[in-house]
Write an enzyme that holds these catalytic residues in place. Sequence first.
Site, PDB file in Angstrom:
ATOM      1  N   ASP A  27      46.595  27.450  41.021  1.00 11.34           N
ATOM      2  CA  ASP A  27      46.685  28.726  41.751  1.00 11.34           C
ATOM      3  C   ASP A  27      45.553  29.007  42.747  1.00 11.34           C
ATOM      4  O   ASP A  27      44.374  28.836  42.404  1.00 11.34           O
ATOM      5  CB  ASP A  27      46.620  29.910  40.779  1.00 11.34           C
ATOM      6  N   GLU A 209      53.396  35.802  35.832  1.00 13.13           N
ATOM      7  CA  GLU A 209      52.003  35.454  36.113  1.00 13.13           C
ATOM      8  C   GLU A 209      51.640  35.888  37.539  1.00 13.13           C
ATOM      9  O   GLU A 209      52.512  36.141  38.367  1.00 13.13           O
ATOM     10  CB  GLU A 209      51.796  33.932  35.981  1.00 13.13           C
TER      11      GLU A 209
HETATM   12  C1  FRU Z   1      49.606  30.195  36.757  1.00  8.79           C
HETATM   13  C2  FRU Z   1      48.608  30.169  35.610  1.00  8.79           C
HETATM   14  C3  FRU Z   1      47.944  31.517  35.459  1.00  8.79           C
HETATM   15  C4  FRU Z   1      46.645  31.169  34.818  1.00  8.79           C
HETATM   16  C5  FRU Z   1      46.319  29.836  35.440  1.00  8.79           C
HETATM   17  C6  FRU Z   1      45.618  28.870  34.548  1.00  8.79           C
HETATM   18  O1  FRU Z   1      49.880  28.941  37.304  1.00  8.79           O
HETATM   19  O2  FRU Z   1      49.258  29.774  34.423  1.00  8.79           O
HETATM   20  O3  FRU Z   1      48.707  32.461  34.747  1.00  8.79           O
HETATM   21  O4  FRU Z   1      45.670  32.130  35.071  1.00  8.79           O
HETATM   22  O5  FRU Z   1      47.539  29.268  35.851  1.00  8.79           O
HETATM   23  O6  FRU Z   1      45.230  27.723  35.246  1.00  8.79           O
END
Ligand code: FRU
Length: 501
Positions: A27, A209
């Site tokens: 992300d 998310e």
């Molecule tokens: C989304 C996610 C988020 C989390 C991060 C962990 O891709 O699962 O929810 O903060 O990646 O790397």
Amino acid sequence: MTAATATTAETFRPALHYAAQNTWLNDPNGLIFHGGVYHLYYQNNPLGNVWGNMSWGHATSTDLLTWTEHPVAIACDENEDIFSGSIIYDRENTSGFGNDSVAPLVAIYTSAFKPGSAHEGTQAQSLAYSLDGGYTWTKHIGNPVLTRGSAEFRDPKVIRYDGAAGSYWVMVAVEAKDFQAVLYKSENLKDWELLSTFGPANATGGVWECPDLFQLPVDGDPENLKWVLTVNLNPGGPNNGSAGQYFIGDFDGTTFTSTSTVTEGLQDPARLGDYQWLDWGRDYYAAVSFSDAPDNHRLMIAWMNNWEYANQIPTTPWRSPMSLAREITLKSSNGKLRLVQQPAGDWTAMAGPESFRLTDTILHEGVQVLPGGAGTVQRIDITVTPGSAEEFGLILRGHGAKGTRVGIRPVEGALFVDRRESGQTDFHESFPSIDTAPIRPTDGAYDLTIYVDRCSVEVFAQGGQVTMTELIFPAETSTDLSVYAVGGTATVNSLQVTQFA
Ligand code: FRU
């Protein structure tokens, strides 16, 4: 490193997109324009090229097109992984992290607490601050600042709310497994008070998310502002796996309300086509927008990958690119509001001389290779008027008739990307796919702008009303561009290819 792996690494390394030099990323985090620089932080494994050791990597750009990598900004430690979050410029030093001469940048991130730590088993929100414009960061001694005792409370996006209800910080985060966006308010970024929750609504086939909340003018009218809540979900996207949906509505400083929500039949896959998606492709996830972008522009970047096969894509030593930065606007069309997206940045500086143009050409049954259109990193602008063909389109990064098909099936009202013959596809069973998005012609014609890079295709259809983003892994020698029709004719009104590398 052997010669063979060196070749593979450079074959897929994007020319127009950010990827870390030799590590894993997911992300985008903490996107902010500050001091004349775009900062892109991101979920990063500083020690490898699969997910793990989550820390915030860092890159900067002045044009959103070329990026410079910097040392890790916020590192995991024995107590916590540093999961996704955002950064704000605390101009008034409400947090007290600044001093007489410098107002701080404050990162609000999720502490994913590790076994053996004091908050083991929970995810909670924490702060770090920077007094040197975002290059070095100090974790707040009072972390975490917001906990609910939940194992799935993450991805805080903090914005400044200035409206009828007052002026304060608002955080939108998720209770991922409850399909809820949770909204909090604060005066100082350290003490948080629950405002409201939103959801479950619309697509709930996975976990929610990486939410975002921002205001946009409708058709550019500053007197007519709407709020947009974006929510990424994984899996459960319209073409399987990770994707981002959005809701248009209002936010009164406490509660977000939307008229485009469906709360019954949530899990019904047949309904996914009714919801509003940031992108219909397989590889556009965890999209979030920049804080403080110039001139109130709303700019977004997403991770260009899909959790279904993210750890297996055949790139080395790095893994996963970011999408292009996109400018997001809100337009009304046929009585419906929708987000419209265009690549951000001044592309004229990147472009070589226009290499190829075709006008008013009738496509007949079959594949026609366009020798002048060959290339690996290019933008293709095409306008097509349907005829008797049931399907027509382009074959990119091809070798004769084999390649990535971007096509339209007008009777079905479908735009699609078919990557079954796009190159390497066998690293995961779900990768070779035909993915579709709904499309309607404008004044009888379809128009597509397609950015092709060494491992991706981003389609902006109908002026950016519909987008599809997909990874592809073609051989370096697969450079053909073709047009094709199936079962009849179609007319290419215009086709233009601009080479970037
Ligand atoms: C989304 C996610 C988020 C989390 C991060 C962990 O891709 O699962 O929810 O903060 O990646 O790397």
